[in-house]
Every structure is written in structure tokens, then in C-alpha cells.
Design an enzyme around this catalytic site. Structure first.
Site, PDB file in Angstrom:
ATOM      1  N   SER A  76       0.840  -1.210   0.000  1.00  0.00           N
ATOM      2  CA  SER A  76       0.000   0.000   0.000  1.00  0.00           C
ATOM      3  C   SER A  76       0.874   1.258   0.000  1.00  0.00           C
ATOM      4  O   SER A  76       0.641   2.202  -0.758  1.00  0.00           O
ATOM      5  CB  SER A  76      -0.899   0.019   1.236  1.00  0.00           C
ATOM      6  OG  SER A  76      -1.836  -1.019   1.168  1.00  0.00           O
TER       7      SER A  76
ATOM      8  N   GLN B 202      -9.187   2.171  -0.720  1.00  0.00           N
ATOM      9  CA  GLN B 202      -8.991   2.508  -2.138  1.00  0.00           C
ATOM     10  C   GLN B 202      -9.960   3.600  -2.567  1.00  0.00           C
ATOM     11  O   GLN B 202      -9.574   4.548  -3.253  1.00  0.00           O
ATOM     12  CB  GLN B 202      -9.145   1.255  -3.003  1.00  0.00           C
ATOM     13  CG  GLN B 202      -8.059   0.226  -2.723  1.00  0.00           C
ATOM     14  CD  GLN B 202      -8.163  -1.003  -3.597  1.00  0.00           C
ATOM     15  OE1 GLN B 202      -9.115  -1.163  -4.354  1.00  0.00           O
ATOM     16  NE2 GLN B 202      -7.187  -1.889  -3.488  1.00  0.00           N
TER      17      GLN B 202
ATOM     18  N   ASP C 236      -7.002  -8.417   3.781  1.00  0.00           N
ATOM     19  CA  ASP C 236      -6.237  -9.279   2.870  1.00  0.00           C
ATOM     20  C   ASP C 236      -5.751 -10.563   3.554  1.00  0.00           C
ATOM     21  O   ASP C 236      -5.139 -11.410   2.896  1.00  0.00           O
ATOM     22  CB  ASP C 236      -5.026  -8.511   2.324  1.00  0.00           C
ATOM     23  CG  ASP C 236      -5.459  -7.385   1.394  1.00  0.00           C
ATOM     24  OD1 ASP C 236      -6.527  -7.510   0.762  1.00  0.00           O
ATOM     25  OD2 ASP C 236      -4.742  -6.374   1.299  1.00  0.00           O
TER      26      ASP C 236
ATOM     27  N   LYS D 102     -12.111  -9.122  -4.511  1.00  0.00           N
ATOM     28  CA  LYS D 102     -10.651  -8.943  -4.488  1.00  0.00           C
ATOM     29  C   LYS D 102     -10.045  -9.511  -5.775  1.00  0.00           C
ATOM     30  O   LYS D 102     -10.755  -9.665  -6.760  1.00  0.00           O
ATOM     31  CB  LYS D 102     -10.072  -9.607  -3.231  1.00  0.00           C
ATOM     32  CG  LYS D 102     -10.505  -8.897  -1.944  1.00  0.00           C
ATOM     33  CD  LYS D 102      -9.944  -7.497  -1.882  1.00  0.00           C
ATOM     34  CE  LYS D 102     -10.451  -6.721  -0.685  1.00  0.00           C
ATOM     35  NZ  LYS D 102     -10.026  -5.310  -0.724  1.00  0.00           N
TER      36      LYS D 102
ATOM     37  N   ARG E  22      -2.630 -14.149  -3.071  1.00  0.00           N
ATOM     38  CA  ARG E  22      -2.823 -14.532  -1.661  1.00  0.00           C
ATOM     39  C   ARG E  22      -3.457 -15.923  -1.529  1.00  0.00           C
ATOM     40  O   ARG E  22      -3.239 -16.602  -0.539  1.00  0.00           O
ATOM     41  CB  ARG E  22      -3.625 -13.474  -0.923  1.00  0.00           C
ATOM     42  CG  ARG E  22      -2.920 -12.109  -0.920  1.00  0.00           C
ATOM     43  CD  ARG E  22      -3.389 -11.187   0.170  1.00  0.00           C
ATOM     44  NE  ARG E  22      -3.135  -9.795  -0.177  1.00  0.00           N
ATOM     45  CZ  ARG E  22      -1.964  -9.170  -0.019  1.00  0.00           C
ATOM     46  NH1 ARG E  22      -0.942  -9.805   0.503  1.00  0.00           N
ATOM     47  NH2 ARG E  22      -1.828  -7.904  -0.375  1.00  0.00           N
TER      48      ARG E  22
HETATM   49  C1  S3P Z   1      -5.548  -1.314  -0.181  1.00  0.00           C
HETATM   50  C2  S3P Z   1      -6.798  -1.384   0.331  1.00  0.00           C
HETATM   51  C3  S3P Z   1      -7.570  -2.639   0.463  1.00  0.00           C
HETATM   52  C4  S3P Z   1      -6.682  -3.869   0.293  1.00  0.00           C
HETATM   53  C5  S3P Z   1      -5.708  -3.723  -0.835  1.00  0.00           C
HETATM   54  C6  S3P Z   1      -4.813  -2.524  -0.596  1.00  0.00           C
HETATM   55  C7  S3P Z   1      -4.875  -0.003  -0.271  1.00  0.00           C
HETATM   56  O1  S3P Z   1      -8.582  -2.650  -0.505  1.00  0.00           O
HETATM   57  O2  S3P Z   1      -7.479  -5.015   0.067  1.00  0.00           O
HETATM   58  O3  S3P Z   1      -4.908  -4.876  -0.950  1.00  0.00           O
HETATM   59  O4  S3P Z   1      -3.652   0.050  -0.445  1.00  0.00           O
HETATM   60  O5  S3P Z   1      -5.575   1.022  -0.166  1.00  0.00           O
HETATM   61  P1  S3P Z   1     -10.020  -1.948  -0.195  1.00  0.00           P
HETATM   62  O6  S3P Z   1      -9.724  -0.586   0.241  1.00  0.00           O
HETATM   63  O7  S3P Z   1     -10.789  -1.937  -1.468  1.00  0.00           O
HETATM   64  O8  S3P Z   1     -10.634  -2.813   0.851  1.00  0.00           O
END
Ligand code: S3P
Length: 444
Positions: free
Chosen positions: A29, A177, A327, A354, A401
Site C-alpha cells: 500500500s 482505495q 487481505d 478482491k 494470496r
Molecule cells: C488497499 C486497500 C484494500 C486492500 C488492498 C490494498 C490499499 O482494498 O485489500 O490490498 O492500499 O488502499 P479496499 O480498500 O478496497 O478494501
């Protein structure tokens, strides 16, 4: 669209205890965001500890296409020279994000708030993922979707707006996200852009906005948060130090818990409280995990984790914990199979969108390995009996994963477990196989 990976299967075999120490790769991230902040900041951003996985490198390539100069100075060490907010150029070619949901969605926020047009695409997995959740708020800010695949999915042609409208947006699901796409778009809006989330999701974007000098306020509202960002700041180049990814650390941690006699040290793991849901859950299950040498690195809490094989017990995992371990459910399901008793994981609806439908993929993998489970609405219930038969071939559905989780299971099950493709592991944890082998894992 990205060419499909050549499928390369792999089998994990029960062997000796895992022993030794290792540092997981940089957090995915934060690594995506490091490139993006480098693009939006005029001047030189230095990054250390970047995850050099395919997902992140594709975000880097997209930033380059929008005008950043990006150089690799050494392992994990990168320099980004950004044109800065408001000065991006239109990419000449399709932005191909491969498997990367985070990269594509965050970059939609960037493109959507500039007077440029870009085409977003990726592999067969990314083409199945919902993008309306990002495009809806961007439309409110003035961006236009010129064309899109079936159901609002990639490939998407997005025409950004030079002068985006600041909005107040309530995210329909707890998603960093969505929040991040809106905030990144809000950076180029005149006025205050606000995001309200009813459950707190990972806060790396907010922290990095503050780190790069933007005026951002975070207010706690019950279990959720409100974030207010003043647009058009002068972003100041700042070094980014990327801590080790707790979502990648999850695999050796669970492996050490279920392989009898194991004792490992996982170093430098980020302990941001919005990312530690798995650790909390494993401790509730009776895991022998010692949190050693807590310290701060690059503005995040980190620690070394000493993990010893443990007799785990089943637990009830509340839905409110989902954002902090979203995750990690596939590998938690593996730990649950080796626990004694029932583990109920509640409120997993987001797992369906996902890199694969993770609820279905985990269920199929558990079934191939002879583990009893049930799915009731959005809950996954695993009946742990302290061991697993294993055997079978697990379909990974282009999901890193799922591949790593069932390889971990194969290290402790009575019969080896094969996964149909390990190519996707390179998106988040390119060193997975050699790192696990150094700890004593056997794959063939
Ligand atoms: C992430 C947010 C998560 C996560 C992804 C990374 C990010 O998704 O599952 O692997 O870096 O903002 P969501 O925000 O859609 O849950």
C-alpha cells in the site's frame, strides 16, 4: 490488456520446522503511494524499502507515463522526480495495471482530477473488479467516463477535469482505495474535499498527505472517521521509508504457527493499528507471538515478531475487524483449519471482489485439502481439528494470496498441496519462495 501469465504450478510438502529470521518485503500500500506522491510533488522524492513487485512497478510505469522521471538507485531505493500537482501530461498509451486493483483505482483519482484523458486496463482478474465505486465520486467531481467495459469495469477511458469540484463523500463500503482515490482527486480541487467512512480503513494516504505537507484533518466518528483535505497545497518532497508489509508477513507467521517445532523472527513488520487485525486474531487463538523491539520507522510503528509453533483454538472474528485484516482472511482460514474448534469469520462480503472471489476460492481450497467449512451469507466458518489432510490441487484464480495461503497449508498438512499457478505471487511478494525455503520450507 496484459498478456496472461504462463501458469507455473508448485507443491508444498511437510518437512522440518521453520527456523531463522527474515524481513518481509516493503508494504504494498505504501509503495504504490510512494510513486504517486512522487508524481504529484514537484521535485525529488527519495524512497527506501520499496516493494519491487509487479503491482507496484506498474503504478511506477503509470506515473512515468504521466510525466514523472523514475530511477532505481539500488534494491528498494528509488528516486522520483515529479512534475507536480496540476502539471501532469496525458499518457500516450493505455495504462496497464496488470493485477493491481490499488494502483488502478488510486491512479483513477489522479487522472480524474487533471485535464487529461487516460485508458485504464489490466489482466483478466482486474477486468472483473468493480470500478463504479471509484468512478461514482469522480463523476461528482466532474470527471467523465468516455467508455468502459461491461458493468463499468476495465478497460475504462477516463477524461479528467482540470478544475475538479471539492465534494463531501461518504464511502459506501469501508475501503481505503475509494477513500484514497477521492482524496488524491481532492488534492487538485479548490476548497476542502471530505471523506466520511463508517469504519476506519487503512490510513496511509492521510498520513502521507500530512507527511508531504498537505493540510489534512482526521476526526474520529464512532468506529469511523472523517477526513478533510484542503486542496491545491504546495506538496514538499519528503523521503519515504517503507516498512515491511504485515500482509506479506502473514504467510511466514502462519506457517511457523502450524509447522510443529518452528521458531522464527519476522523483522520490521509494520504495526499500524489499522493493519494488525490478523495479529490480534492469532493472539486470541492462542498463538505464541512475541512482539519484540517496538520502534518507529518512517512515521510508522514497527516491531520484530518472534513466532513459535502453537496449539491454536477456534475463535469468533467480528465483522468490525475486517478492514484491519481484509487481505489476511485466506491465510487465517489456513490457521483456523489447524486450530481446535470452530472459527467463524464474519462480514466478509468485500472478499468477493478482491483479486479473485476469495470467499469462493478459499472454500474450494479448503475442500480440496479435506477441511470442513461452511459459508453462511457473508460468514466463513472453518471446523478446525488441529491438523489437515491436504492433498489436491488448489485453483488460485490469478490471486497471489490464494496461492501463498495454500502453499503455507501444504507445509503442515499430511499430504502435499499443489497450487495451479504461482506466477501472481510476484505481484506482492516476489521473494516468497526463496525466503520461505531459507526458513526451511520445502516446495517442488
Ligand atoms: C488497499 C486497500 C484494500 C486492500 C488492498 C490494498 C490499499 O482494498 O485489500 O490490498 O492500499 O488502499 P479496499 O480498500 O478496497 O478494501
Amino acid at each position: 490488456m496484459s498478456p496472461p501469465f504462463q501458469a507455473s504450478p508448485l507443491r508444498a510438502i511437510r518437512g522440518r520446522p521453520l527456523q531463522g529470521r527474515f524481513r518481509p518485503p516493503g508494504d504494498k500500500s505504501i509503495s504504490h503511494r510512494a510513486f504517486i506522491f512522487g508524481l504529484l510533488t514537484c521535485g525529488q522524492t527519495m524512497v527506501e524499502g520499496l516493494l519491487e513487485g509487479d503491482d507496484v512497478l506498474r503504478t511506477g510505469a503509470a506515473c512515468k507515463a504521466l510525466g514523472a522521471a523514475i530511477e532505481r538507485l539500488g534494491p528498494g531505493r528509488w528516486r522520483i522526480r515529479g512534475p507536480g500537482l496540476g502539471a501532469l501530461v496525458a499518457p500516450r498509451e493505455t495504462l496497464d495495471f496488470g493485477n493491481a486493483g490499488t494502483g488502478s483505482r488510486l491512479m483513477m483519482g489522479v487522472v480524474g482530477s487533471h485535464g487529461i484523458t487516460a485508458t485504464f486496463d489490466g489482466d483478466a482478474s482486474l477486468r472483473k473488479r468493480p470500478m463504479g465505486r471509484i468512478l461514482d465520486p469522480l463523476r461528482l467531481m466532474g470527471a467523465e467516463v468516455l467508455s468502459q467495459g461491461e458493468g463499468g469495469r476495465c478497460p475504462i477511458v477516463l477524461r479528467g477535469v482540470r478544475d475538479p469540484a471539492p465534494i463531501l463523500y461518504r464511502t459506501p463500503v469501508a475501503s481505503a482505495q475509494i477513500k484514497s482515490a477521492v482524496l488524491l482527486a481532492g488534492l487538485n480541487a479548490r476548497g476542502v474535499t471530505s471523506v466520511v467512512e463508517t469504519q476506519a480503513s487503512r490510513d496511509h494516504t492521510e498520513k502521507m498527505l500530512a507527511h508531504f505537507g498537505a493540510e489534512v484533518t482526521v476526526t474520529t466518528e464512532g468506529e469511523g472517521r472523517r477526513i478533510d483535505l484542503v486542496g491545491r497545497p504546495e506538496l514538499i518532497p519528503r523521503p519515504v521509508i517503507v516498512p515491511a508489509d504485515p500482509s506479506s508477513a502473514a504467510f511466514p507467521i502462519v506457517a511457523a504457527l502450524i509447522v510443529p517445532g518452528s521458531d522464527i523472527l519476522v523483522e520490521g513488520v509494520m504495526m499500524n493499528p489499522l493493519r494488525t487485525g490478523l495479529l490480534t486474531t492469532l493472539l486470541e487463538m492462542g498463538a505464541d507471538i512475541g512482539v519484540v523491539d517496538r520502534r518507529t520507522e518512517g512515521g510508522e510503528q514497527v516491531a520484530d515478531l518472534r513466532v513459535r509453533a502453537s496449539a491454536l483454538r477456534g475463535v469468533d472474528v467480528p465483522p468490525a475487524r475486517a478492514p484491519s485484516m481484509i487481505d489476511e482472511y485466506p491465510v487465517l482460514a489456513v490457521a483456523a483449519a489447524f486450530a481446535s474448534g470452530t472459527t467463524r469469520m464474519r462480514g466478509l462480503h468485500e472478499l468477493r471482489v478482491k483479486e479473485s472471489d476469495r470467499l469462493a476460492a478459499v472454500a474450494a481450497g479448503l475442500s480440496a485439502a479435506g477441511v470442513s467449512y461452511a459459508i453462511e451469507a457473508d460468514d466463513l466458518i472453518v471446523e478446525g481439528v488441529g491438523s489437515a489432510r491436504g492433498g489436491g490441487l488448489v485453483a488460485t484464480h490469478m490471486d497471489h494470496r490464494i496461492a501463498m495461503s495454500f502453499l503455507v497449508m501444504g507445509l503442515a498438512s499430511r499430504e502435499p498441496i499443489a497450487v495451479d499457478d504461482v506466477g501472481m505471487i510476484a505481484t506482492s511478494f516476489p521473494e516468497f519462495r526463496p525466503a520461505m525455503e531459507r526458513l526451511g520450507a520445502t516446495f517442488e
